[in-house]
Design a protein around this motif. Structure first.
Motif, mmCIF file in Angstrom:
data_model
loop_
_atom_site.group_PDB
_atom_site.id
_atom_site.type_symbol
_atom_site.label_atom_id
_atom_site.label_comp_id
_atom_site.label_asym_id
_atom_site.label_seq_id
_atom_site.Cartn_x
_atom_site.Cartn_y
_atom_site.Cartn_z
ATOM 1 N N LEU A 60 0.825 -1.208 0.000
ATOM 2 C CA LEU A 60 0.000 0.000 0.000
ATOM 3 C C LEU A 60 0.860 1.259 0.000
ATOM 4 C CD1 LEU A 60 -2.925 -0.979 2.414
ATOM 5 C CD2 LEU A 60 -2.959 -0.877 -0.081
ATOM 6 N N ALA A 61 2.030 1.184 0.633
ATOM 7 C CA ALA A 61 2.934 2.347 0.620
ATOM 8 C C ALA A 61 3.329 2.677 -0.817
ATOM 9 C CB ALA A 61 4.174 2.063 1.464
ATOM 10 N N GLU A 62 3.504 1.643 -1.633
ATOM 11 C CA GLU A 62 3.854 1.893 -3.043
ATOM 12 C C GLU A 62 2.697 2.583 -3.758
ATOM 13 O OE1 GLU A 62 6.917 1.613 -4.177
ATOM 14 O OE2 GLU A 62 7.389 0.943 -2.137
ATOM 15 N N GLY A 63 1.474 2.186 -3.418
ATOM 16 C CA GLY A 63 0.303 2.853 -3.999
ATOM 17 C C GLY A 63 0.250 4.317 -3.602
ATOM 18 N N VAL A 64 0.517 4.592 -2.339
ATOM 19 C CA VAL A 64 0.524 5.988 -1.866
ATOM 20 C C VAL A 64 1.590 6.781 -2.633
ATOM 21 C CG1 VAL A 64 0.973 7.485 0.111
ATOM 22 C CG2 VAL A 64 -0.345 5.385 0.433
ATOM 23 N N LYS A 65 2.760 6.181 -2.799
ATOM 24 C CA LYS A 65 3.855 6.899 -3.483
ATOM 25 C C LYS A 65 3.458 7.279 -4.906
ATOM 26 C CE LYS A 65 7.454 4.636 -0.804
ATOM 27 N NZ LYS A 65 8.516 3.621 -0.784
#
Ligand code: FES
Length: 569
Positions: A60-65
């Motif tokens: 999910l952190a990659e999605g936020v980025k």
């Protein structure tokens, strides 16, 4: 540079300090234009393999980025302490305030302009919100999301709730140990938090009701691709929030807390929400007391999820999730700003219910007046709580003799004794499990039913303690008695054979012992010697507030939004 931001004090300086801040970041391959004054967005991640509920947060952190870059920001992910509810001893709650400190100080010390809070497991959401609220820079939540429904032998089974049921069935001889062990793998089939309306999904639902995350965040399954899209959209939105200077203090108003209390009743949310909301309110300076929890007492139960109902979070999502709940509550909701900048009512725009057995209409509820009740009396001068939606109706009005367990060791050693002098009417009392006593106020308030009564088919009894209980648990369990026994509350004075009266309708919890006798007992009472004498646990025991104040540390209430002035180089 477009505008002077907080991050400019780190990355905008054309001197030795600026060189050092930029140059060391560039060792990760960031180009010059990442430091051109664009919003720098922290992604505060509680990912950990020891917090299985949060194990999807790296993705999910990659999605936020993606979203942050798309909106013209610069995302930087950082770890904070993670709290694995099912893995930590003595209890994850002991460390909620430590996580909050970690989050607060990490945000304050680093040159970020806004923060995305990636949490999920029970204490991670409140701990992150508390920390972020105390720094008060733009902040938004993305939750782990629930696991897929548990499946075992053709049936849906729910995290926690069915563990308690199976465990009692084994103790009653109705389930073999082999079957019990076999159910483990079926219960937890994917990444994500407990898929019952336990504390994790409660806090995600309340974050949505308070407008601290995008709509639908609470219920989308952890592994649903739409959660990744939501993370992406959240990354975009936090950049805009920085531009708009939209901070937690703009969103977490008294109205938002009242909306959370109303929503907690409608979803059949966890009793743990009480200590978390009280602590969070203390961070943002909103006057909220235990009495205010009663705002939700007359709200009906709408969401048919375990432990108050029969379905699970995946079903809640497919039925329409929190937007439908907020739509049903629209006539009660207070006007309150959200991370989108508008009013919370916009979260219900276009809401459509696809399964009325899962989300009931307000005028055809699952249960009337199902919100948490606050009880007071000489046994709990500062209050206690009970969750009627998960209780047995007839036991909510009850008077009987008590059997006392002095502490958790006493309970474990004696609960299965065949000669335990208890009947189905006995009120079980457990002491020494409050914030200072255990310490950390563990989820042991739903003490097991004595084995000899389980064998007779008894599945619920009135239980009273200064502990909490899991949001996935059920029963007529009176919790958070304040002051706790270890702090010298009247609970410390209860003895086996005394009588207690409980009335949820009158809001009463009384120890039926005369004051002269209680004075005698009080004069003879001594607190237990502390279990912890050093480190964070000592700090916690020395400074923790009682449950009716949210069990925050006394020196952490409020916020500090001053710029960091001392240079590190
Ligand atoms: Fe982590 Fe239930 S144990 S959400």
């Amino acid at each position: 540079m477009t505008k002077t931001r907080r991050s400019a004090a780190w990355y905008g300086k054309l001197d030795k300090d600026g060189f050092i801040h930029r140059s060391w970041m560039k060792n990760q391959g960031f180009p010059d234009h990442a430091f051109d004054g664009r919003p720098i967005i922290g992604i505060c991640n509680t990912w950990s393999e020891l917090t299985p509920c949060n194990s999807g947060l790296r993705d999910l952190a990659e999605g936020v980025k993606r979203g942050v870059w798309e909106a013209g920001g610069f995302p930087v992910e950082f770890p904070v302490m993670s709290l694995g509810e099912t893995q930590m001893k003595p209890t994850a709650m002991l460390f909620r305030n430590l996580l909050a400190m970690d989050v607060e100080e990490s945000i304050r010390a680093y040159g970020i302009d806004g923060v995305v809070l990636l949490g999920g497991c029970d204490k991670t959401t409140p701990g992150q919100l508390m920390g972020a609220a105390s720094v008060d820079i733009p902040a938004i939540v993305v939750s782990s999301g629930p696991m897929l429904n548990g499946k075992w032998r053709g049936k849906d089974i729910g995290s926690g709730t069915d563990v308690w049921k199976f465990s009692e069935a084994v103790r009653a001889g109705d389930m073999t140990l082999a079957d019990f062990m076999n159910a483990e793998s079926g219960m937890s089939r994917s990444k994500g938090v407990c898929m019952t309306m336990g504390t994790a999904s409660t806090m995600a639902s309340l974050a949505e009701a308070m407008g601290m995350c995008l709509p639908t965040n609470a219920a989308l399954p952890a592994v649903d691709a739409r959660r990744m899209a939501l993370a992406h959209l959240t990354g975009k939105r936090i950049v805009e929030m920085v531009e708009e200077d939209l901070k937690p203090s703009d969103i977490l108003t008294r109205a938002a807390f009242e909306n959370a209390i109303l929503a907690n009743a409608a979803v059949g949310g966890s009793t743990n929400a009480v200590v978390h909301l009280l602590a969070l309110a203390g961070r943002v300076g909103v006057e909220l007391s235990l009495k205010d929890i009663e705002i939700g007492s007359d709200v009906p139960l709408l969401v048919n999820c375990m432990p108050s109902g029969q379905y699970l979070m995946e079903d809640f999502c497919y039925a329409g999730g929190m937007p439908v709940v907020l739509d049903e509550l629209s006539h009660l909701l207070r006007r309150a700003k959200t991370v989108l900048g508008g009013d919370i009512s916009a979260y219900a725009d276009g809401a459509e219910c696809f399964n009325r057995d899962v989300i009931h209409a307000f005028d055809a509820p699952l249960k009337h007046a199902a919100g948490l009740r606050v009880l007071r009396g000489n046994l709990a001068p500062d209050g206690a709580i009970v969750k009627p939606s998960a209780a047995t109706d007839r036991l909510l009005e009850h008077e009987a003799e008590v059997y006392v367990f002095e502490n958790i060791e006493d309970l474990k050693a004696n609960i299965d004794r065949d000669d335990l002098p208890v009947t189905p009417d006995t009120i079980l009392v457990l002491k020494g499990c409050g914030p200072k006593g255990y310490p950390g106020m563990p989820e042991v308030g739903n003490m097991p039913i004595p084995r000899k009564l389980v064998a007779e088919g008894v599945r619920d009894m009135v239980r009273v303690s200064d502990a909490r209980m899991s949001g996935t648990a059920f029963g007529t369990v009176i919790l958070h008695v304040a002051p706790e026994a270890q702090a010298g509350g009247p609970l410390a004075l209860v003895q086996t054979g005394d009588r207690i009266r409980v009335s949820a309708s009158e809001g009463v919890l009384e120890l039926l012992v005369d004051e002269a006798e209680l004075s005698k007992r009080r004069a003879a009472w001594q607190p237990d010697p502390p279990h912890y004498t050093r480190g964070y646990a000592k700090l916690y025991v020395d400074t923790v507030l009682q449950a009716d104040k949210g069990a925050d540390l006394d020196f952490l209430t409020g916020k500090d939004t001053r710029p960091v002035t001392r240079e590190s180089h």
